[in-house]
Design an enzyme around this catalytic site. Structure first.
Site, PDB file in Angstrom:
ATOM      1  N   CYS A  24       0.810  -1.222   0.000  1.00  0.00           N
ATOM      2  CA  CYS A  24       0.000   0.000   0.000  1.00  0.00           C
ATOM      3  C   CYS A  24       0.841   1.268   0.000  1.00  0.00           C
ATOM      4  O   CYS A  24       0.321   2.356  -0.289  1.00  0.00           O
ATOM      5  CB  CYS A  24      -0.946  -0.005   1.203  1.00  0.00           C
ATOM      6  SG  CYS A  24      -1.996  -1.468   1.288  1.00  0.00           S
ATOM      7  N   HIS A  28      -3.462   7.094   2.976  1.00  0.00           N
ATOM      8  CA  HIS A  28      -3.872   5.788   2.463  1.00  0.00           C
ATOM      9  C   HIS A  28      -5.254   5.458   3.019  1.00  0.00           C
ATOM     10  O   HIS A  28      -5.530   5.643   4.201  1.00  0.00           O
ATOM     11  CB  HIS A  28      -2.858   4.727   2.888  1.00  0.00           C
ATOM     12  CG  HIS A  28      -3.281   3.335   2.553  1.00  0.00           C
ATOM     13  ND1 HIS A  28      -3.746   2.989   1.310  1.00  0.00           N
ATOM     14  CD2 HIS A  28      -3.323   2.211   3.309  1.00  0.00           C
ATOM     15  CE1 HIS A  28      -4.046   1.705   1.310  1.00  0.00           C
ATOM     16  NE2 HIS A  28      -3.807   1.203   2.504  1.00  0.00           N
ATOM     17  N   ASN A  80     -10.127  -0.240   0.480  1.00  0.00           N
ATOM     18  CA  ASN A  80      -8.673  -0.151   0.418  1.00  0.00           C
ATOM     19  C   ASN A  80      -8.214  -0.662  -0.950  1.00  0.00           C
ATOM     20  O   ASN A  80      -8.355  -1.842  -1.255  1.00  0.00           O
ATOM     21  CB  ASN A  80      -8.078  -0.996   1.552  1.00  0.00           C
ATOM     22  CG  ASN A  80      -6.562  -0.954   1.598  1.00  0.00           C
ATOM     23  OD1 ASN A  80      -5.899  -0.557   0.655  1.00  0.00           O
ATOM     24  ND2 ASN A  80      -6.001  -1.408   2.710  1.00  0.00           N
TER      25      ASN A  80
END
Length: 328
Positions: A114, A253, A283
């Site tokens: 990520c 994020h 996500n």
């Protein structure tokens, strides 16, 4: 050697298929209320059977190149940050290059989970400021639905598919003021896919034991994330010779609303200075930050001259932050 690198174009793309929490209620023991309360996610986008990561990346790339008023032939380097490449090799970046006909570009993939997009813009910054390349295309793209175990509600509810891209190049004002990267391999077991590599190749047992899907120790990742989002942001802000009050917008994020809110609180930033879109997408790993950046720009949340903090964390464990003075 006085060249300053900045973002000169931005774009994104998400698949059309929407999977809501109510859809997940039908296939696993969960509920819309349970998911919203614990994560902030309402729905996510999912590729169809004919779409791959390179397809999402290609569309985001073309949007970013158009926004930069460039053509694919102006691109010198393509970096794709992903944990869901189309295949082990060739790189997804090479597939994107072929799709967009960026005939002059060198290509490689970068894998920092990520945090991958932050790693990507950090690498691009070095190439541009050393005058090795003029225009670098950095893409964060994921088809995470391909590696989700829909028998595991702790992970299947969290992730979605999408792609975001930026074109980086020399700028006369603003640009990437600072970056901060980090890793802690001791956390390798907190977030991973156990099989499919050279350590545990695909086998009848690995498939039967569902080892080719994302596994996550949620509590450990949560505690790590809240701390590191603050630490990385502060380090990067200080490196840019700025203070928290100089920051106009935070684009974190998009993993969990509780992590985002806790990070903003620790940074003493009000939530009206924080961009959140995980309710729509979940996500998207390396795609989360660039998609959010593109949407924030399109919505007029960020303007030329604004100081923007991009910050993320991911499997590895990895983390990264960047302070960007918006130049478009």
């Amino acid at each position: 050697m006085n060249t300053k690198a900045g973002i000169v174009g931005v774009g994104s793309y998400v698949p059309k298929n929407i999977i809501s929490n109510f859809d997940l209620e039908k296939i696993m023991d969960t509920s819309d209320e349970w998911i919203k309360t614990r994560t902030g996610i309402r729905e996510r986008r999912i590729v169809d059977e004919n779409e791959a990561t390179s397809d999402l990346a290609t569309k985001a790339a073309l949007n970013a190149i158009k926004d930069a008023n460039l053509t694919p032939e102006d691109i010198d380097l393509i970096i794709v940050a992903t944990i869901t490449p189309d295949m082990i090799f060739p790189s997804t970046a090479c597939l994107v290059q072929a799709n967009i006909k960026a005939t002059k570009a060198a290509c490689f993939d970068l894998e920092a989970a990520c945090s991958g997009f932050i790693y990507g813009i950090t690498v691009a910054k070095q190439f541009i400021e050393s005058d090795a390349y003029k225009h670098v295309l950095v893409i964060g793209a994921e088809a995470l639905s391909r590696i989700l175990d829909y028998e595991d509600r702790s992970t299947a509810i969290l992730f979605g598919d999408g792609a975001g891209a930026v074109v980086m190049g020399p700028v006369s004002e603003g640009g990437v003021l600072s970056t901060s990267l980090g890793s802690d391999g001791n956390g390798k077991d907190y977030l991973n896919i156990p099989a499919g590599g050279s350590k545990t190749p695909a086998s009848e047992d690995s498939i039967k034991n569902r080892l080719h899907f994302i596994k996550m120790a949620g509590n450990d990742v949560f505690k790590f994330a809240v701390r590191i989002m603050q630490d990385a942001s502060v380090e990067c802000i200080e490196s840019a010779n700025l203070e928290i009050q100089d920051i106009d917008y935070l684009i974190p994020h998009q993993a969990n609303i509780r992590i985002i809110e806790a990070s903003a609180k620790r940074l003493k930033l009000s939530m009206d200075k924080v961009y959140v879109n995980l309710d729509k997408y979940g996500n998207m790993s390396a795609a989360s930050i660039p998609v959010a950046l593109d949407e924030a720009y399109r919505e007029g949340k960020i303007k030329k001259g604004d100081n923007i903090v991009l910050v993320g964390f991911g499997g590895g464990l990895t983390w990264g932050a960047s302070v960007v003075r918006w130049s478009i």
